[in-house]
Scaffold this motif. Structure first.
Motif, short mmCIF file in Angstrom:
data_model
loop_
_atom_site.label_atom_id
_atom_site.label_comp_id
_atom_site.label_asym_id
_atom_site.label_seq_id
_atom_site.Cartn_x
_atom_site.Cartn_y
_atom_site.Cartn_z
N CYS A 151 0.82 -1.21 0.00
CA CYS A 151 0.00 0.00 0.00
C CYS A 151 0.86 1.26 0.00
O CYS A 151 0.59 2.20 -0.75
CB CYS A 151 -0.94 0.01 1.21
N SER B 274 -8.21 5.08 -3.90
CA SER B 274 -9.33 4.68 -3.05
C SER B 274 -9.27 3.18 -2.76
O SER B 274 -9.60 2.73 -1.66
CB SER B 274 -10.66 5.06 -3.71
N LEU C 180 -6.80 2.62 -0.02
CA LEU C 180 -7.37 2.94 1.29
C LEU C 180 -8.20 1.76 1.80
O LEU C 180 -8.13 1.37 2.97
CB LEU C 180 -8.25 4.19 1.21
N ILE D 51 -6.03 -1.08 2.94
CA ILE D 51 -5.48 -0.80 4.27
C ILE D 51 -6.49 -1.24 5.33
O ILE D 51 -6.16 -1.90 6.31
CB ILE D 51 -5.15 0.71 4.41
N GLY D 52 -7.77 -0.90 5.09
CA GLY D 52 -8.83 -1.30 6.02
C GLY D 52 -8.98 -2.81 6.10
O GLY D 52 -9.04 -3.38 7.18
N LEU E 169 -10.45 6.74 12.96
CA LEU E 169 -9.58 6.27 11.89
C LEU E 169 -8.73 5.09 12.34
O LEU E 169 -8.38 4.22 11.56
CB LEU E 169 -8.65 7.39 11.42
N LYS E 170 -8.39 5.06 13.63
CA LYS E 170 -7.51 3.99 14.10
C LYS E 170 -8.27 2.68 14.25
O LYS E 170 -7.81 1.64 13.80
CB LYS E 170 -6.90 4.39 15.44
N LEU F 34 -8.91 -0.02 11.75
CA LEU F 34 -8.82 0.56 10.40
C LEU F 34 -10.05 0.36 9.52
O LEU F 34 -9.99 0.62 8.32
CB LEU F 34 -7.58 0.03 9.67
N TRP G 189 -11.23 3.15 7.21
CA TRP G 189 -10.51 3.39 5.95
C TRP G 189 -11.25 2.78 4.77
O TRP G 189 -11.15 3.28 3.65
CB TRP G 189 -9.09 2.81 6.03
N LEU H 236 -13.83 5.32 3.98
CA LEU H 236 -13.15 6.48 3.38
C LEU H 236 -12.83 6.21 1.92
O LEU H 236 -13.07 7.04 1.04
CB LEU H 236 -11.83 6.75 4.12
N GLY H 237 -12.29 5.00 1.68
CA GLY H 237 -11.97 4.60 0.31
C GLY H 237 -13.21 4.62 -0.55
O GLY H 237 -13.18 5.05 -1.70
#
Lengths: 139, 656
Positions: free
Chosen positions: B455, B504, B507, B510-511, B595-596, B621, B624, B627-628
């Motif tokens: 990522c 995106s 992101l 990552i999640g 976000l964490k 996460l 995320w 968000l993505g």
């Protein structure tokens, strides 16, 4: 080697890799899907203990016991023959258990023939999605 | 009203028949009068079904339980929003929505054609009308939305409480807009084969349609996941359930298609592949509807209607046979204009991207239908669970993300070592630096290390591309940074929109990685005053309380949460709601998110002495992913939006 051949070889390698990935993931994660009667019949001839299986059967409502303190849910599921399998699930009673007529449980049989479930799914009478033509009829 | 509705649907069915016949006759004999009549037919169908679905909506909004479907899926105490959305709670309404969207799309395609493809339109209209005919047939003869119930019950059976969520107002129609949208590029592809004009015109003309369909499908899928996460309350968002897989399948092949058409546009390659991909994607959208609506594979989303399933099988079989026949018959026309010139080139990286997407789709498809296959072949149902899908798709997914960083920066035709060096040196350094630091800080999971490193690498390549573009523009124009950035992306919407969509996806990955690797889960049985601990959190249980909202009774627990020993403001409420029309309660999860990580609490049950059982998750996460999702929507709209032509309209028509 010609460029085209190289590309074909590359494609072959990728496909083989994906194939291998599928094959290796597949062999370890198969789960037999039985009815209660099938499980009882099969366990007479072969040892099912410890193998991941999925059983579907009617819930015997009188047999449902739930101890919230542990938590431990115990109930029996019944096949068409009327014979039952005991299910033990170290989790909580699903919300829709009273309404449900049958259940699909995933887990492993122990040596007593009890299914130690890792997942319990309820199947509800099709109240919201009746079979065609019968919708809206009173229940 | 019911009779009016069913009469209009019948008229619609016959107009549909006429439209197809008029198109065929008109095209065979080059008879403009028949083609005009068919065009009128397309308009009439769109109008009729719009009226019909409006009638159904009126029946829902006015609690008209003389309609069997309304009586089965609604009740008078529902709020207006849920009465509206109850339309697609069952088979008839869902199929009605399908055909309505299809006919409106057909109308747009036929009445507002791109001048570059005008001669294709009658064929496209005919293909889309043929698809519509199947659904019109079902709605007239198999699943009737206007079936009357007599005597009409005083009250409807209500809407499944799980569907009473804002997410469920948006999720199904979005998914359908996506599913149905792929009919347009499919119809254009079939037209290209029929007319033997198999260049890239059909691809250029449908780019926006494909992207729009892709956007709706993507949003539909992620919205479903978000709904599952926040409403269903089992702690996750994706379970590899057959119905979920059904929506993912066309997404995978559709995404492959979006990429491989670029090769055809730029280099005149992969023509057969592209035609096959869009045929498969279209069939998978129908297959998705079929799986959801036929209940052929046991799923937690229980629907059942075997009669409907048989019709879907016939339709899919016929479409597959006809499309394949056409494709093989025209195979000699689909000659490649270029060949692969090097093993490392943009072309080959696109090919790899496609193999991975289609490979993943095949694995998901295989896993989904395996119970059916094994039952047919061996007489015993064998299912494969989530571990199978994860073991196959996590490596493929990571490879795809890595490729996302590599591919855009590899030049067409042939890459040189020097080129690769300048493009990938800094991103590679960033990735390695991240991996070393993360390892030093104690990250030991191989999946997490690889996932996050990839990522970081991809983000670095994307940032570098923006940086280089801005720099190059500033050298040419002397604009300030922000202005140069603005002009750069506005004049290259497709390219930079694409990069943002890639971003995106990163992101989201990552999640996925954070949640997949570092999820924590605990079950507690507590009495009032006791504290539950998970991760950095302590949750104090102070007993239960009750509340009433309308006719719904609510039992809730307000938990006092502290993190690292410091109390957090506001209580975290987890509850169960008891709806009047349903014997089963609905669990409403309590989520405190950032976000964490998300702190996620489910109230499982309780006893009279207020001993209660909770299931608590810490899901790192997850935010995320959403968000993505939002970035993906914005970026895709940005990429679809027409670029402002620098030259006049007439000039750009011949240019381009």
């Amino acid at each position: 080697m010609k460029k085209q051949t190289k590309v074909f070889v590359g494609v072959g390698i990728i496909l083989a890799a994906i194939g291998f990935l599928m094959f290796s993931a597949f062999s370890g994660n198969q789960m037999y899907f039985f009815t209660v009667d099938e499980v009882l019949a099969k366990s007479k001839t072969q040892n099912l203990t410890g193998k991941p299986i999925r059983i579907q059967g009617a819930i015997v409502q009188e047999s449902v016991e739930f101890d919230i303190r542990k938590p431990l849910l115990k109930f029996r599921i019944k096949g068409e023959s009327g014979e039952t399998v005991l299910v033990e699930y170290a989790g909580v009673r699903p919300d829709n258990m009273t309404e449900a007529t049958s259940a699909i449980v995933e887990g492993k049989l122990n040596t007593q023939g009890t299914l130690i479930a890792s997942k319990v799914m309820m199947q509800c009478p099709t109240k919201y999605e009746a079979e065609d033509g019968k919708k809206g009829s009173s229940q | 009203m019911n009779q009016v509705g069913s009469i209009l649907m019948t008229i619609g069915f016959f107009i549909n028949l006429w439209t197809i016949a008029a198109y065929i006759y008109g095209l065979r004999n080059q008879n403009q009068r028949y083609l005009d009549s068919a065009r009128g037919g397309v308009g009439a169908m769109a109008l009729l079904v719009t009226v019909c679905i409006s009638i159904l909506w009126v029946l829902f909004m006015t609690d008209n339980f003389s309609n069997n479907y309304v009586a089965g899926h609604s009740s008078s105490d529902l709020s207006p929003g849920y009465k509206f959305s109850a339309l697609w709670a069952g088979n008839e309404g869902s199929l009605m929505l399908w055909v309505w969207v299809l006919l409106v799309y057909n109308w747009i395609v036929v009445y507002f054609p791109d001048p570059k493809g005008e001669e294709m339109i009658p064929y496209v209209g005919a293909v889309m009308s043929a698809v519509a005919l199947f659904f019109m047939f079902i709605l007239n003869f198999v699943s009737l939305p206007f079936a009357e119930l007599s005597p009409a019950p005083a009250e409807g059976m209500g809407l499944n409480p799980l569907l009473q969520d804002p997410g469920m107002i948006i999720h199904p129609p979005t998914l359908y807009l996506g599913y149905v949208g792929f009919t347009v590029p499919f119809a254009f592809a079939i037209t290209a084969l029929l007319t033997r004009k198999v260049g890239d015109t059909w691809i250029k003309l449908t780019r926006r349609w494909t992207l729009t369909a892709w956007l709706f499908l993507s949003v539909g899928i992620i919205f479903g996941a978000q709904w599952a996460y926040t409403v269903l309350g089992w702690g996750g968002y994706w379970a590899w359930d057959p119905v979920e897989n059904a929506s993912l399948l066309p997404w995978l092949t559709g995404t492959a298609f979006l990429h491989s058409v670029m090769i055809q546009e730029r280099r005149g390659m992969l023509k057969v592949w592209n035609v096959m991909l869009i045929i498969i994607t279209f069939l998978l959208t129908v297959f998705g509807t079929f799986l959801t609506r036929s209940g052929v594979i046991a799923s937690v989303h229980a629907f059942s209607d075997t009669k409907l399933g048989a019709w879907f099988m016939i339709f899919m079989g016929m479409t597959l046979a006809a499309s394949l026949y056409l494709a093989f018959d025209r195979m000699h026309l689909l000659k490649e204009e270029n060949q692969f010139e090097a093993i490392i080139s943009k072309e080959s990286s696109f090919l790899l991207n496609n193999l991975l997407f289609v490979g993943s789709a095949f694995a998901v498809f295989w896993g989904t239908i395996f119970p059916l296959i094994s039952e047919a072949v061996r007489g015993v149902k064998v299912t494969v669970g989530p571990p199978f899908y994860n073991q196959v798709n996590v490596p493929i997914g990571l490879a795809l993300i890595l490729l996302m960083g590599l591919c855009p920066l590899i030049p067409w035709r042939k890459a040189t070592a020097r080129h690769l060096m300048t493009n990938f040196l800094y991103p590679a350094i960033a990735g390695v630096a991240f991996a070393v630091i993360a390892f030093a800080l104690g990250m030991r999971s191989v999946v997490a290390l690889i996932g996050f490193t990839i990522c970081v690498f991809v983000i670095a390549t994307i940032v570098l591309e923006f940086y280089r573009g801005v720099n190059a523009r500033r050298k040419m124009t002397d604009e300030p940074v922000l202005e140069a950035f603005w002009h750069l992306v506005m004049r290259n919407r497709r390219r930079f929109g694409g990069y943002l969509i890639h971003m995106s996806m990163v992101l989201m990955v990552i999640g996925f990685t954070g949640e997949g690797v570092y999820k924590q889960e605990k079950i507690y049985t507590v009495t009032p005053g006791q504290v539950m601990a998970i991760g950095d959190y302590n949750l104090k249980y102070n007993g239960l309380a009750g509340d009433v909202r309308g006719r719904t009774e609510i039992v809730y627990a307000d938990l006092e949460v502290s993190q690292y020993g410091r109390p957090l403001p506001g209580a975290l409420r987890a509850s169960k709601e008891f709806h009047p029309n349903s014997e089963q309660p609905t669990t409403v999860v309590g989520v405190k998110g950032g976000l964490k990580e998300d702190l996620f609490v489910i109230l499982n049950g309780w006893e009279k002495d207020m001993t209660a059982n909770f299931k608590i998750y810490v899901n790192p996460l997850v935010a995320w992913i959403w968000l993505g999702e939002y970035l993906m929507v914005a970026a895709t709209i940005f990429a679809i939006w027409p670029e402002r032509r620098r030259l006049g309209y007439g000039v750009s028509l011949t240019g381009d």
